[in-house]
Design a protein around this motif. Structure first.
Motif, short mmCIF file in Angstrom:
data_model
loop_
_atom_site.label_atom_id
_atom_site.label_comp_id
_atom_site.label_asym_id
_atom_site.label_seq_id
_atom_site.Cartn_x
_atom_site.Cartn_y
_atom_site.Cartn_z
N PHE A 115 0.84 -1.21 0.00
CA PHE A 115 0.00 0.00 0.00
C PHE A 115 0.87 1.26 0.00
N PRO A 116 1.79 1.38 -0.94
CA PRO A 116 2.77 2.48 -0.93
C PRO A 116 2.13 3.86 -0.99
N GLN A 117 0.95 3.97 -1.56
CA GLN A 117 0.31 5.27 -1.72
C GLN A 117 -0.07 5.91 -0.38
N TYR A 118 -0.04 5.13 0.69
CA TYR A 118 -0.44 5.64 2.00
C TYR A 118 0.72 6.22 2.82
N PHE A 119 1.96 6.07 2.33
CA PHE A 119 3.10 6.41 3.18
C PHE A 119 4.14 7.28 2.49
N HIS A 120 4.56 8.35 3.21
CA HIS A 120 5.61 9.24 2.71
C HIS A 120 6.99 8.60 2.89
N ARG A 121 7.29 8.28 4.15
CA ARG A 121 8.57 7.69 4.54
C ARG A 121 8.30 6.71 5.68
N VAL A 122 9.18 5.71 5.81
CA VAL A 122 8.93 4.64 6.77
C VAL A 122 10.19 4.33 7.57
N VAL A 123 10.02 4.20 8.89
CA VAL A 123 11.12 3.80 9.78
C VAL A 123 10.85 2.38 10.26
N LEU A 124 11.83 1.50 10.05
CA LEU A 124 11.73 0.11 10.50
C LEU A 124 12.79 -0.13 11.56
N GLU A 125 12.35 -0.36 12.78
CA GLU A 125 13.27 -0.59 13.91
C GLU A 125 13.34 -2.08 14.22
N PRO A 218 11.03 5.83 0.65
CA PRO A 218 12.25 5.93 1.45
C PRO A 218 12.12 5.21 2.79
N LEU A 219 13.10 4.37 3.09
CA LEU A 219 13.10 3.60 4.33
C LEU A 219 14.31 3.98 5.19
N LEU A 220 14.08 4.11 6.48
CA LEU A 220 15.17 4.23 7.44
C LEU A 220 15.18 2.93 8.24
N LEU A 221 16.25 2.16 8.08
CA LEU A 221 16.41 0.91 8.81
C LEU A 221 17.26 1.18 10.05
N ILE A 222 16.74 0.82 11.21
CA ILE A 222 17.46 1.05 12.47
C ILE A 222 17.68 -0.29 13.17
N ALA A 223 18.92 -0.53 13.58
CA ALA A 223 19.25 -1.73 14.33
C ALA A 223 20.24 -1.37 15.43
N GLY A 224 20.21 -2.13 16.52
CA GLY A 224 21.10 -1.88 17.63
C GLY A 224 22.43 -2.58 17.45
N GLU A 225 23.49 -1.91 17.81
CA GLU A 225 24.84 -2.46 17.70
C GLU A 225 24.98 -3.79 18.43
N LEU A 226 24.27 -3.95 19.55
CA LEU A 226 24.37 -5.16 20.37
C LEU A 226 23.39 -6.24 19.93
N GLN A 238 19.23 -3.37 3.14
CA GLN A 238 19.70 -2.12 2.55
C GLN A 238 20.30 -2.35 1.17
N LYS A 239 21.04 -3.43 1.01
CA LYS A 239 21.66 -3.74 -0.28
C LYS A 239 20.62 -3.97 -1.37
N LEU A 240 19.47 -4.53 -0.99
CA LEU A 240 18.44 -4.87 -1.96
C LEU A 240 17.49 -3.71 -2.24
N CYS A 241 17.44 -2.75 -1.34
CA CYS A 241 16.48 -1.65 -1.47
C CYS A 241 17.24 -0.33 -1.66
N LYS A 242 17.22 0.20 -2.87
CA LYS A 242 18.00 1.39 -3.17
C LYS A 242 17.47 2.65 -2.49
N PHE A 243 16.23 2.62 -2.04
CA PHE A 243 15.66 3.79 -1.38
C PHE A 243 15.70 3.63 0.14
N SER A 244 16.78 3.03 0.63
CA SER A 244 16.88 2.80 2.07
C SER A 244 18.22 3.28 2.60
N GLN A 245 18.25 3.56 3.89
CA GLN A 245 19.49 3.88 4.58
C GLN A 245 19.48 3.18 5.93
#
Length: 274
Positions: A115-125, A218-226, A238-245
């Motif tokens: 449903f991409p039309q519903y979202f501007h940007r997405v954060v995945l934690e 655009p995706l922001l992927l967040i993961a903890g160092e630990l 991130q490697k598979l999705c060019k619109f991600s960081q």
């Protein structure tokens, strides 16, 4: 204040903070969480955004109106996504920002892709795109079914204490407010959590890996160092999705928004105001 809205045969509970004329952020909690999962972040972000957090099916105060139709099919990721979209429609939110944690992150990615039309940007934690192998999904489902049975038949507090002995929560256990978080988890129904786990398990979810290259949100992927497992998963995403960081948060495990709320808020604000 608890707000409620009826979607089909279900009464969904949610909270809303901030000016509704501001851009909306929808928050999706993780397994055993509820609409208060992102309370600290929402307290800050609601000054600039309209923040909405929902109790997903099986969690918090969201429940079936007629228990006779309270069937497992409604707890799958496909049905959960349907309910979220219907929820946004009822709130007349045409397009919003989206934040999802762990289980809620998997659901958020499913929503983003379908449903991409519903979202501007997405954060995945601390989220994933599921499991690519049918064999691995089957093994994971078998394990989650065992856990679901323990939830239904055992002592809930003891279950929670054992759950948070997992290595990904090592840093979380030393947090000064860990005990309060544990008490909040106890507000859930073990029977409903069990039903959610059986049907929204990573083992039940269709793989989203092959869809990542098609995503243009655009995706922001967040993961903890630990949390090395999810750092690796998110590097692959991130490697598979060019619109991600990807942001790897130092000195954090799986639950970043709880362990390091200020840094979590900073990352979200920077990403959403670009």
């Amino acid at each position: 204040m608890v707000l409620k809205v009826q979607i089909d045969n279900y009464c969904f509970s949610y909270c809303s903070e901030g000016d509704s004329n501001h851009p909306t952020i929808l928050f999706l909690h993780g397994f055993m969480g509820n609409r208060f999962e992102f309370k600290q972040a929402i307290a800050v972000l609601s000054k600039q955004f309209h923040c909405v957090a929902i109790d997903l099916l099986g969690h918090g105060q969201t429940s079936a109106i007629d228990q006779r139709t309270d069937q497992d099919v409604f707890y799958t990721i496909q049905s959960s996504a349907y309910f979220v979209i219907k929820f946004l429609d009822l709130l007349r939110v045409d397009c919003c920002f989206l934040v999802g944690y762990s289980m809620g992150g998997r659901l958020a990615l499913y929503l983003t892709i379908h449903f991409p039309q519903y979202f501007h940007r997405v954060v995945l934690e601390s989220a994933s795109a599921g499991l690519s192998s049918a064999e691995v999904r089957s093994d994971r489902l078998a394990k989650d079914l065992q856990i679901a049975t323990k939830l239904e038949t055992g002592d809930f507090r003891l279950f929670l204490e054992n759950w948070y002995q997992q290595s990904i929560f090592a840093n979380l256990r030393s947090h000064p407010h860990f005990a309060q978080m544990l008490e909040q988890r106890l507000n859930n129904s073990p029977a409903q959590l069990s039903r959610s786990l059986r049907n929204l398990s990573t083992g039940m979810q269709p793989s989203l890996w092959e869809k990542l290259s098609e995503n243009e949100i655009p995706l922001l992927l967040i993961a903890g160092e630990l949390d090395p497992k999810f750092v690796q998963i998110n590097r692959q995403m991130q490697k598979l999705c060019k619109f991600s960081q990807l942001e790897v948060i130092p000195s954090c495990g799986h639950n970043i928004h709880f362990e390091s709320p200020n840094l979590f808020i900073e990352k979200i604000k920077t990403f959403f105001v670009l």
